[in-house]
Scaffold this motif. Structure first.
Motif, PDB file in Angstrom:
ATOM      1  N   GLU A 170       0.831  -1.205   0.000  1.00 30.00           N
ATOM      2  CA  GLU A 170       0.000   0.000   0.000  1.00 30.00           C
ATOM      3  C   GLU A 170       0.864   1.253   0.000  1.00 30.00           C
ATOM      4  OE1 GLU A 170      -2.808   1.637   3.334  1.00 30.00           O
ATOM      5  OE2 GLU A 170      -3.934   0.174   2.152  1.00 30.00           O
ATOM      6  N   VAL A 171       0.579   2.154  -0.935  1.00 34.31           N
ATOM      7  CA  VAL A 171       1.279   3.437  -1.034  1.00 34.31           C
ATOM      8  C   VAL A 171       0.236   4.547  -0.967  1.00 34.31           C
ATOM      9  CG1 VAL A 171       2.747   4.902  -2.459  1.00 34.31           C
ATOM     10  CG2 VAL A 171       3.110   2.425  -2.429  1.00 34.31           C
ATOM     11  N   ARG A 172       0.472   5.534  -0.115  1.00 32.47           N
ATOM     12  CA  ARG A 172      -0.475   6.637   0.036  1.00 32.47           C
ATOM     13  C   ARG A 172       0.253   7.978  -0.037  1.00 32.47           C
ATOM     14  NH1 ARG A 172      -5.593   5.307   1.572  1.00 32.47           N
ATOM     15  NH2 ARG A 172      -5.921   3.121   2.162  1.00 32.47           N
ATOM     16  N   LEU A 173      -0.410   8.943  -0.688  1.00 34.94           N
ATOM     17  CA  LEU A 173       0.063  10.311  -0.760  1.00 34.94           C
ATOM     18  C   LEU A 173      -0.996  11.189  -0.105  1.00 34.94           C
ATOM     19  CD1 LEU A 173       2.246  12.255  -1.877  1.00 34.94           C
ATOM     20  CD2 LEU A 173       0.779  12.533  -3.893  1.00 34.94           C
ATOM     21  N   ASP A 174      -0.631  11.809   1.014  1.00 34.46           N
ATOM     22  CA  ASP A 174      -1.593  12.582   1.812  1.00 34.46           C
ATOM     23  C   ASP A 174      -2.853  11.761   2.095  1.00 34.46           C
ATOM     24  OD1 ASP A 174      -0.051  14.831   2.171  1.00 34.46           O
ATOM     25  OD2 ASP A 174      -0.888  15.925   0.468  1.00 34.46           O
ATOM     26  N   GLY A 175      -2.641  10.477   2.382  1.00 33.69           N
ATOM     27  CA  GLY A 175      -3.747   9.602   2.742  1.00 33.69           C
ATOM     28  C   GLY A 175      -4.482   8.991   1.570  1.00 33.69           C
ATOM     29  N   ARG A 176      -4.193   9.430   0.354  1.00 37.31           N
ATOM     30  CA  ARG A 176      -4.873   8.903  -0.832  1.00 37.31           C
ATOM     31  C   ARG A 176      -4.038   7.791  -1.450  1.00 37.31           C
ATOM     32  NH1 ARG A 176      -4.354  10.334  -6.208  1.00 37.31           N
ATOM     33  NH2 ARG A 176      -3.039  12.102  -5.595  1.00 37.31           N
ATOM     34  N   ARG A 177      -4.676   6.669  -1.714  1.00 38.93           N
ATOM     35  CA  ARG A 177      -3.939   5.514  -2.216  1.00 38.93           C
ATOM     36  C   ARG A 177      -3.431   5.765  -3.637  1.00 38.93           C
ATOM     37  NH1 ARG A 177      -4.971  -0.719  -0.701  1.00 38.93           N
ATOM     38  NH2 ARG A 177      -3.087  -1.531  -1.684  1.00 38.93           N
ATOM     39  N   ILE A 178      -2.176   5.377  -3.899  1.00 41.55           N
ATOM     40  CA  ILE A 178      -1.527   5.533  -5.197  1.00 41.55           C
ATOM     41  C   ILE A 178      -1.358   4.158  -5.829  1.00 41.55           C
ATOM     42  CG2 ILE A 178       0.552   6.330  -6.397  1.00 41.55           C
ATOM     43  CD1 ILE A 178      -1.070   8.577  -5.198  1.00 41.55           C
ATOM     44  N   ALA A 179      -1.725   4.032  -7.105  1.00 39.09           N
ATOM     45  CA  ALA A 179      -1.569   2.751  -7.808  1.00 39.09           C
ATOM     46  C   ALA A 179      -0.092   2.469  -8.059  1.00 39.09           C
ATOM     47  CB  ALA A 179      -2.327   2.790  -9.126  1.00 39.09           C
ATOM     48  N   PRO A 180       0.293   1.183  -8.080  1.00 41.71           N
ATOM     49  CA  PRO A 180       1.699   0.844  -8.349  1.00 41.71           C
ATOM     50  C   PRO A 180       2.067   1.155  -9.791  1.00 41.71           C
ATOM     51  CG  PRO A 180       0.348  -1.136  -8.307  1.00 41.71           C
ATOM     52  CD  PRO A 180      -0.535  -0.006  -7.854  1.00 41.71           C
ATOM     53  N   TYR A 181       3.351   1.418  -9.995  1.00 43.90           N
ATOM     54  CA  TYR A 181       3.908   1.654 -11.323  1.00 43.90           C
ATOM     55  C   TYR A 181       3.176   2.785 -12.037  1.00 43.90           C
ATOM     56  CZ  TYR A 181       6.454  -2.758 -10.738  1.00 43.90           C
ATOM     57  OH  TYR A 181       7.293  -3.759 -10.279  1.00 43.90           O
ATOM     58  N   THR A 182       2.917   3.873 -11.307  1.00 50.11           N
ATOM     59  CA  THR A 182       2.201   5.023 -11.834  1.00 50.11           C
ATOM     60  C   THR A 182       2.933   6.290 -11.424  1.00 50.11           C
ATOM     61  OG1 THR A 182       0.098   3.854 -11.578  1.00 50.11           O
ATOM     62  CG2 THR A 182      -0.018   6.240 -11.852  1.00 50.11           C
ATOM     63  N   ALA A 183       3.091   7.225 -12.360  1.00 45.73           N
ATOM     64  CA  ALA A 183       3.661   8.522 -12.003  1.00 45.73           C
ATOM     65  C   ALA A 183       2.597   9.347 -11.281  1.00 45.73           C
ATOM     66  CB  ALA A 183       4.127   9.242 -13.257  1.00 45.73           C
ATOM     67  N   ALA A 184       2.979   9.954 -10.165  1.00 46.92           N
ATOM     68  CA  ALA A 184       2.060  10.787  -9.387  1.00 46.92           C
ATOM     69  C   ALA A 184       2.767  12.102  -9.055  1.00 46.92           C
ATOM     70  CB  ALA A 184       1.623  10.075  -8.115  1.00 46.92           C
ATOM     71  N   ARG A 185       1.979  13.146  -8.857  1.00 47.46           N
ATOM     72  CA  ARG A 185       2.552  14.460  -8.562  1.00 47.46           C
ATOM     73  C   ARG A 185       2.253  14.832  -7.111  1.00 47.46           C
ATOM     74  NH1 ARG A 185       4.994  18.327 -11.447  1.00 47.46           N
ATOM     75  NH2 ARG A 185       4.609  20.543 -11.065  1.00 47.46           N
ATOM     76  N   ALA A 186       3.307  15.141  -6.400  1.00 45.61           N
ATOM     77  CA  ALA A 186       3.187  15.518  -4.992  1.00 45.61           C
ATOM     78  C   ALA A 186       3.313  17.027  -4.847  1.00 45.61           C
ATOM     79  CB  ALA A 186       4.279  14.826  -4.173  1.00 45.61           C
ATOM     80  N   ALA A 187       2.397  17.628  -4.130  1.00 44.39           N
ATOM     81  CA  ALA A 187       2.452  19.064  -3.863  1.00 44.39           C
ATOM     82  C   ALA A 187       3.472  19.348  -2.757  1.00 44.39           C
ATOM     83  CB  ALA A 187       1.071  19.560  -3.448  1.00 44.39           C
TER      84      ALA A 187
END
Length: 291
Positions: free
Chosen positions: A86-103
């Motif tokens: 499980e990966v979370r950014l500010d509590g929101r779950r992030i899918a594996p092998y996906t680019a995500a943008r962090a504020a």
């Protein structure tokens, strides 16, 4: 997604079991007694980097077992590959092998690994730690390179690369195997040191990854392999070299490997199987096939 400097950092609040800055290592220095080091799951590092537009060898974090918590300083793209959990950014779950943008100020949390054992975290721009002998990679045996990450460490992030973040939302991803892992095996330079029946046993037995496995060597538990008595002069090794000590239970040397120390290298894990090996958990079953 435009190319521009991206000053910032990743502030580590909880490193988990072991967090190391790793790139693709230091090839070509074996004659100086320097191991390659670098990420054990090289494919995962390259993939995570591609997801954020970095060169394959940009430095990222290798996280053993998860349990990681960090805060972004600045706005940054990131991606995680390798182990699944499980990966979370500010509590929101992030899918594996996906680019995500962090504020700016966003909190990244990586839970415990559910499949595999090593997460790889890449941030667009790479981790801008000082290079040692041409690489941003920690050698756990020689103990040089960027030191293991502890709570409170501020990891600087480099300027964004020229390449943009790929438009593809998600890379096709498959979790590391949960059952027995089959690795391709090649004959080693000292295969003649295997005793009668040992080659058959090596390929037919089911082995288990030892809890003492690390970046230097993956020790296997299983039957005792017969071998010729005695020792050899120390010899250079490649990643995947299978040593057979007098105990008869093999050890596979990995990225931070030393020279042989007198034990024969009776087989070599094929390069295409090394990333699979990097994700084998303690106690997980391992089998071999002819490479």
């Amino acid at each position: 997604m435009n190319s521009a400097p991206a000053p910032g950092a990743l502030v580590v609040e909880r490193p988990g079991a072991l967090a190391l800055v790793e790139d693709l290592g230091r090839p070509g220095l074996a004659h100086l007694g320097v191991a390659t080091s670098g990420a054990l799951d090289r494919g995962a590092l390259a993939l995570a980097n591609r997801l954020v537009g970095n060169p394959d060898g940009a430095a990222g974090l290798e996280l053993v077992a998860g349990g990681f918590l960090a805060r972004f300083r600045g706005t940054h793209w990131f991606a995680i590959a390798g182990a699944w959990g499980e990966v979370r950014l500010d509590g929101r779950r992030i899918a594996p092998y996906t680019a995500a943008r962090a504020a700016d100020g966003a909190v990244l949390e990586i839970g415990l690994a559910e499949r595999g054992i090593r997460f790889v975290l890449a941030v667009r721009g790479g981790l801008d730690e000082p290079a040692v002998l041409g690489a941003r990679a920690y050698d756990t045996l020689a103990r040089f390179g960027p030191p293991p990450v502890e709570a409170g460490r501020v990891l600087p992030i480099g300027a964004e690369p020229e390449a943009s973040v790929p438009v593809l939302d998600r890379e096709a991803a498959y979790p590391p195997p949960a059952g027995a892992v089959t690795l391709a095996l090649l004959p080693g330079p000292r295969a003649d040191w295997l005793g009668e029946g040992a080659t058959t046993t090596l390929y037919e037995a089911e082995w288990r990854m030892s809890a003492s496995a690390d970046r230097v060597g993956a020790r296997l538990e299983g039957p005792e392999l017969a071998r010729r008595p005695g020792e050899l002069p120390s010899e250079a090794t490649v990643a995947g070299s299978m040593q057979l000590p007098p105990s008869g239970r093999p050890t596979i040397l990995l990225a931070d490997r030393p020279v042989t120390g007198g034990y024969p290298v009776v087989a070599i894990v094929a390069p295409e199987s090394l990333d699979l090996l990097a994700q084998v958990r303690p106690g997980q079953a391992v089998r071999f096939r002819h490479g």
